[in-house]
Motif scaffolding. Structure first.
Motif, short mmCIF file in Angstrom:
data_model
loop_
_atom_site.label_atom_id
_atom_site.label_comp_id
_atom_site.label_asym_id
_atom_site.label_seq_id
_atom_site.Cartn_x
_atom_site.Cartn_y
_atom_site.Cartn_z
N SER A 1 0.83 -1.20 0.00
CA SER A 1 0.00 0.00 0.00
C SER A 1 0.87 1.25 0.00
O SER A 1 2.09 1.19 0.25
CB SER A 1 -0.90 0.01 1.24
N LEU A 2 0.26 2.40 -0.26
CA LEU A 2 1.00 3.66 -0.25
C LEU A 2 1.60 3.93 1.13
O LEU A 2 2.74 4.38 1.24
CB LEU A 2 0.07 4.82 -0.65
N ASN A 3 0.85 3.62 2.18
CA ASN A 3 1.33 3.86 3.54
C ASN A 3 2.58 3.05 3.83
O ASN A 3 3.57 3.56 4.36
CB ASN A 3 0.23 3.51 4.53
N VAL A 4 2.56 1.77 3.46
CA VAL A 4 3.72 0.90 3.68
C VAL A 4 4.88 1.35 2.81
O VAL A 4 6.03 1.39 3.25
CB VAL A 4 3.35 -0.57 3.39
N SER A 5 4.59 1.70 1.56
CA SER A 5 5.64 2.14 0.64
C SER A 5 6.37 3.37 1.17
O SER A 5 7.60 3.43 1.17
CB SER A 5 5.03 2.45 -0.73
N ARG A 6 5.61 4.37 1.63
CA ARG A 6 6.21 5.58 2.19
C ARG A 6 7.18 5.22 3.33
O ARG A 6 8.29 5.75 3.41
CB ARG A 6 5.14 6.50 2.73
N LYS A 7 6.75 4.34 4.20
CA LYS A 7 7.55 4.03 5.39
C LYS A 7 8.75 3.14 5.08
O LYS A 7 9.80 3.27 5.72
CB LYS A 7 6.64 3.41 6.46
N VAL A 8 8.61 2.28 4.10
CA VAL A 8 9.74 1.44 3.70
C VAL A 8 10.84 2.29 3.08
O VAL A 8 12.01 2.19 3.45
CB VAL A 8 9.28 0.35 2.71
#
Length: 472
Positions: free
Chosen positions: A323-330
């Motif tokens: 997801s976008l949220n996970v991508s941002r944090k990774v």
């Protein structure tokens, strides 16, 4: 492929007007950073022009030179938040235009100001240049919130802001050559300022605040972008009239996490930018400022990695891996925690291991490019309507950190040849990287916040619909 994206392959190389806007913004930011970095090299030639004695030299003491170099940031901090408010009200195009064009003209005037007014007038000039450049990031974020489709937001942010590294790298690599040429040190200001003026003319002709006011865009591409970002032509004026919910910004947990993350990144980045040359010279006996290649290498790596990370992000997005949220944090974790580790290791590198030290510095600065797919685009995630103002607030706080970081180093490092004192500096920077990313992981969010629309607007329903359509 969804029907509303078929036009993607109809333009030149499958590119649309939105990509052309990103291309222009990239070169605008490149010009801005060249205008910002030119003095650091030119000042050496202005005060000790051994390579080209045909041009006037100035006997300015070290304190005066330090004041000149820092004066840019006095103005830069002051216009961050007003810049976001102006971009929201009047559109990002003209705010960005004035930010770069004013700075470019003043750059061209720098040699004559040095001649007639000495370092004091140059200092005043740099303050005004800082005031004008303070408009750039908030207006850029405002433009991205209108032009970048939701699924491509991270890539567009990366492409545009990679201009920071490109402009810095080109200026650092060429300034010494220009100063030694027939143009002398004034040529550094004339060329960089002239390029800024040329860009300003191009931007004035072809730039646009939104797809709705662009004379270049096709109806199909305009419709696609507006549906993606949740903004119709009719909404443009309404969005500009929204009352700014200042209290909501400062009590929003995701935004406060973003502010802390941006500030932490700035502490680490500016610690390296300002202090690594001194560290290398005093601990390793290497004056990296004397080598254009070594000076530009970390920024070259950072610039190239922008596109590597962007490509990886596109593949992950295309295959719906996260997801976008996970991508941002990774991606943010890569850009924060790998530099954290490399800084800790740098503190234990022996005085005879110069090549390893340079490699670690290059990794630390280069890998930070991953953050453009992390926190840098999060302002638009949280609030497309107020992205420019949010960037103004966080960038203001971040630049306060850039002023404080060197001062703290000055307190800790009393003996510049003592490696143990430098270890403390690196550990502190590592701590900022660790905490800043941890806060972003725990409290960061990519959800559009409720205060994005202080008053109910049709665009909110369109945005939610667009999100669902894009997911399917």
């Amino acid at each position: 492929m969804p029907k509303n994206r078929r036009f993607d392959n109809e333009g030149f190389l499958g590119l649309g007007v939105r990509h052309f806007q990103a291309f222009l913004i990239f070169f605008g930011i490149s010009a801005a950073y060249a205008l910002r970095a030119n003095l650091s090299v030119a000042l050496v030639a202005m005060t000790d022009n051994a390579a080209n004695a045909d041009f006037e030299q100035y006997d300015w003491h070290e304190k005066a030179k330090s004041v000149i170099l820092s004066s840019f940031f006095w103005g830069y901090i002051l216009t961050q938040v007003p810049g976001g408010a102006l971009a929201k009200k009047y559109g990002g195009k003209m705010v960005l235009f004035y930010g770069i064009s004013i700075c470019s003209v003043l750059t061209i005037l720098t040699p004559i100001c040095a001649k007639i007014g000495g370092w004091q007038l140059v200092c005043a000039l740099r303050v005004i240049q800082g005031l004008s450049q303070g408009l750039i990031f908030p207006s850029t974020h405002t433009l991205l919130s209108k032009w970048a489709p939701v699924e491509d937001r991270g890539n567009f942010t990366t492409y545009c802001y990679s201009g920071m590294q490109f402009g810095t790298m080109v200026m650092m690599a060429t300034s010494g050559v220009i100063a030694s040429s027939a143009m002398g040190w004034p040529g550094i200001f004339y060329l960089s300022g002239g390029l800024g003026v040329i860009w300003s003319i191009m931007w004035f002709i072809w730039g646009a605040s939104t797809p709705a006011v662009s004379n270049l865009i096709s109806l199909e591409e305009k419709k696609f972008i507006e549906q993606s970002v949740g903004l119709t032509s009719a909404d443009t004026h309404s969005t500009a009239q929204l009352r700014t919910p200042w209290s909501k910004f400062l009590t929003s947990v995701p935004f406060f996490a973003l502010l802390l993350t941006h500030s932490a990144n700035s502490w680490g980045f500016w610690t390296l930018l300002t202090e690594i040359p001194s560290y290398m010279k005093n601990v390793y006996g290497v004056n990296i400022k004397s080598s254009a290649l070594v000076s530009a290498l970390p920024y070259l790596v950072n610039f190239l990695l922008c596109f590597v990370f962007s490509g990886i992000s596109s593949v992950l997005d295309r295959n719906k891996c996260m997801s976008l949220n996970v991508s941002r944090k990774v991606f943010n974790s890569i850009g924060f925690w790998i530099p954290m580790v490399s800084l800790i290791v740098l503190g234990y590198v022996g005085a005879n291991e110069t090549s390893l030290a340079i490699a670690l510095i290059t990794v630390t600065i280069g890998i930070n490019a991953s953050t453009y797919l992390g926190f840098h685009g999060n302002h638009i995630d949280l609030s497309p309507n107020f992205a420019g103002i949010l960037m103004g607030i966080t960038n203001c706080a971040a630049n306060i950190m850039s002023i404080l970081a060197p001062l703290v180093v000055g307190v800790i490092v009393s003996d510049e040849k003592n490696p143990d004192q430098w270890h403390i500096v690196f550990f502190i920077a590592s701590g900022f990287y660790f905490v800043g990313n941890l806060v972003f992981i725990i409290f960061g969010s990519t959800e559009v916040q409720s205060w994005n629309n202080p008053h109910p607007l049709p665009s909110l329903e369109i945005r939610n619909t667009a999100h669902l359509e894009l997911q399917h």
